[in-house]
Scaffold this motif. Structure first.
Motif, short mmCIF file in Angstrom:
data_model
loop_
_atom_site.label_atom_id
_atom_site.label_comp_id
_atom_site.label_asym_id
_atom_site.label_seq_id
_atom_site.Cartn_x
_atom_site.Cartn_y
_atom_site.Cartn_z
N LEU A 40 12.03 61.05 15.96
CA LEU A 40 10.87 60.16 15.97
C LEU A 40 9.65 60.84 16.59
CD1 LEU A 40 12.61 56.81 16.99
CD2 LEU A 40 11.63 57.36 14.75
N ARG A 41 9.87 61.62 17.65
CA ARG A 41 8.73 62.33 18.26
C ARG A 41 8.18 63.39 17.30
NH1 ARG A 41 12.41 62.14 22.74
NH2 ARG A 41 11.76 60.50 24.20
N GLU A 42 9.06 64.09 16.60
CA GLU A 42 8.60 65.05 15.60
C GLU A 42 7.80 64.36 14.51
OE1 GLU A 42 12.11 66.89 14.14
OE2 GLU A 42 12.52 68.02 15.99
N ASP A 43 8.23 63.17 14.13
CA ASP A 43 7.52 62.44 13.08
C ASP A 43 6.14 61.99 13.54
OD1 ASP A 43 7.75 61.46 10.34
OD2 ASP A 43 7.56 59.47 11.24
N LEU A 44 5.98 61.71 14.83
CA LEU A 44 4.65 61.39 15.35
C LEU A 44 3.72 62.59 15.19
CD1 LEU A 44 5.45 59.41 18.62
CD2 LEU A 44 4.58 58.49 16.46
N ASP A 45 4.24 63.79 15.37
CA ASP A 45 3.43 64.99 15.16
C ASP A 45 3.01 65.12 13.70
OD1 ASP A 45 3.65 65.70 17.83
OD2 ASP A 45 5.39 67.00 17.51
N ARG A 46 3.95 64.84 12.78
CA ARG A 46 3.61 64.88 11.36
C ARG A 46 2.55 63.83 11.03
NH1 ARG A 46 9.23 66.19 11.05
NH2 ARG A 46 9.81 63.98 11.08
N ALA A 47 2.69 62.65 11.62
CA ALA A 47 1.72 61.59 11.37
C ALA A 47 0.34 61.97 11.89
CB ALA A 47 2.19 60.29 12.04
N ALA A 48 0.29 62.64 13.03
CA ALA A 48 -1.00 63.07 13.59
C ALA A 48 -1.69 64.07 12.67
CB ALA A 48 -0.80 63.67 14.98
N GLY A 52 -4.73 62.05 11.71
CA GLY A 52 -5.61 62.38 12.82
C GLY A 52 -4.99 61.98 14.14
N ASN A 53 -5.47 62.58 15.21
CA ASN A 53 -4.93 62.28 16.52
C ASN A 53 -5.22 60.84 16.90
OD1 ASN A 53 -3.79 64.81 17.13
ND2 ASN A 53 -5.82 65.63 17.63
N SER A 54 -4.21 60.16 17.35
CA SER A 54 -4.36 58.79 17.83
C SER A 54 -3.24 58.55 18.83
CB SER A 54 -4.28 57.81 16.66
OG SER A 54 -4.62 56.50 17.08
N THR A 55 -3.10 57.34 19.29
CA THR A 55 -2.04 57.05 20.24
C THR A 55 -0.69 57.00 19.53
OG1 THR A 55 -2.19 54.66 19.95
CG2 THR A 55 -3.66 55.67 21.59
N SER A 56 0.35 57.21 20.30
CA SER A 56 1.70 57.11 19.74
C SER A 56 1.96 55.71 19.18
CB SER A 56 2.75 57.43 20.81
OG SER A 56 2.66 58.77 21.21
N ARG A 57 1.40 54.70 19.83
CA ARG A 57 1.58 53.33 19.36
C ARG A 57 1.01 53.16 17.95
NH1 ARG A 57 -1.53 48.76 18.87
NH2 ARG A 57 -3.33 49.90 19.69
N ALA A 133 14.46 51.66 18.96
CA ALA A 133 14.22 53.09 19.19
C ALA A 133 12.74 53.44 19.03
CB ALA A 133 15.07 53.92 18.23
N ILE A 134 12.11 52.91 17.98
CA ILE A 134 10.70 53.22 17.73
C ILE A 134 9.82 52.64 18.82
CG2 ILE A 134 8.78 52.78 16.13
CD1 ILE A 134 10.95 52.85 13.87
N ALA A 135 10.12 51.43 19.28
CA ALA A 135 9.35 50.84 20.37
C ALA A 135 9.46 51.68 21.64
CB ALA A 135 9.83 49.41 20.63
N ALA A 136 10.66 52.17 21.92
CA ALA A 136 10.86 52.97 23.13
C ALA A 136 10.09 54.28 23.08
CB ALA A 136 12.35 53.24 23.33
N VAL A 137 10.01 54.91 21.91
CA VAL A 137 9.36 56.21 21.78
C VAL A 137 7.84 56.07 21.69
CG1 VAL A 137 9.05 58.20 20.24
CG2 VAL A 137 11.35 57.40 20.81
N THR A 138 7.37 55.04 20.97
CA THR A 138 5.94 54.96 20.65
C THR A 138 5.15 54.01 21.54
OG1 THR A 138 6.17 53.12 19.09
CG2 THR A 138 6.53 55.35 18.23
N GLY A 139 5.82 53.07 22.17
CA GLY A 139 5.11 52.06 22.94
C GLY A 139 4.65 50.88 22.13
N ALA A 140 4.92 50.88 20.81
CA ALA A 140 4.62 49.71 19.99
C ALA A 140 5.54 48.56 20.40
CB ALA A 140 4.82 50.03 18.51
N SER A 141 5.07 47.35 20.30
CA SER A 141 5.90 46.21 20.71
C SER A 141 6.97 45.93 19.65
CB SER A 141 5.05 44.96 20.92
OG SER A 141 4.60 44.44 19.68
N GLU A 142 8.14 45.53 20.11
CA GLU A 142 9.19 45.16 19.16
C GLU A 142 8.73 44.00 18.27
OE1 GLU A 142 13.12 44.66 20.68
OE2 GLU A 142 13.01 46.45 21.96
N ARG A 143 7.99 43.08 18.83
CA ARG A 143 7.53 41.93 18.05
C ARG A 143 6.68 42.38 16.87
NH1 ARG A 143 3.94 36.80 20.37
NH2 ARG A 143 3.75 35.70 18.37
#
Length: 236
Positions: A40-48, A52-57, A133-143
């Protein structure tokens, strides 16, 4: 009915189903990757690199918006078009991945059955593991991640119903299916723009926060009047 039987039916009734992906550079990834913090962290790098650079959330939310649609597709499409659902368990599903991280499709290697309650319980387990898992890595809310998954299921029901020629029956599955997944999910809502049925979304992909562009046409983070006008301009 075997998975091959189901896919033969899908190919006849919906040629461009989620399992029909072909193309250069596509490789298959076990869906269990969506519970792997390292992946998931590697995928955040691909998404960036893509958005473009943004928050993990924000980046994690953008990725989940597309990933959830792909993950639920095999089961929803098969339920509507074959009368029996392919298993949505992460251990049964593989996703097609392009080099830049986009996910054009997915397949399941097991048949679950035609009971909506059983499918909802299986979705609850599979999607719940990914959401946590995604909420824990990115800080996005589960809701918020669950709301996205609910909209993804509703959209896949709508598209599959269109392919089947019976949109109303497909949309009628939304309420019992989402209730069986988790009663806290937003209630599914559909509307019509002209003669075209749409999902009245409860979730936002947040892509505008990463790109600085416009909100999506159907984005719920607009006034109802603005959303309605944009949808009518697009769909007539």
């Amino acid at each position: 009915m075997t998975p091959d039987d189901v896919y033969r039916l899908l190919s006849t009734r919906m040629p461009h189903h989620a399992g029909s992906t072909t193309g250069t550079g596509v490789h298959r990834l076990p869906a269990t990757a969506f519970t792997d913090p390292g992946w998931l962290r590697e995928d955040l790098d691909r998404a960036a690199r893509m958005y473009g650079n943004s928050t993990s959330r924000v980046l994690g939310t953008i990725r989940w918006y597309s990933a959830s649609s792909v993950l639920v597709a095999p089961s929803v499409e098969s339920l509507v078009l074959a009368g029996t659902a392919l298993d949505p368990s992460l251990s049964a599903v593989t996703v097609d991945v392009l080099p830049d991280g986009r996910l054009p499709g997915a397949r399941s290697n097991r048949v679950l059955g035609g009971d909506v309650g059983e499918l909802g319980a299986a979705f609850g387990s599979a999607l719940g593991a990914a959401v946590r898992a995604i909420a824990a890595v990115t800080g996005a809310s589960e809701r918020s991640l669950w709301a996205i998954a609910g909209d993804s299921i509703c959209n896949r029901l709508l598209w599959s119903g269109t392919a089947s020629g019976d949109v109303a029956s497909a949309m009628a599955l939304a309420m019992p299916l989402l209730a069986a997944i988790d009663p806290r999910l937003p209630e599914p809502r559909f509307a019509k723009v002209g003669r075209t049925p749409i999902v009245r979304r409860a979730s936002c992909c947040l892509i505008y926060e990463a790109t600085g562009g416009e909100k999506c046409t159907s984005c719920p983070r607009q006034t109802p009047a603005v959303r309605e006008a944009r949808l009518r301009s697009l769909l007539g």
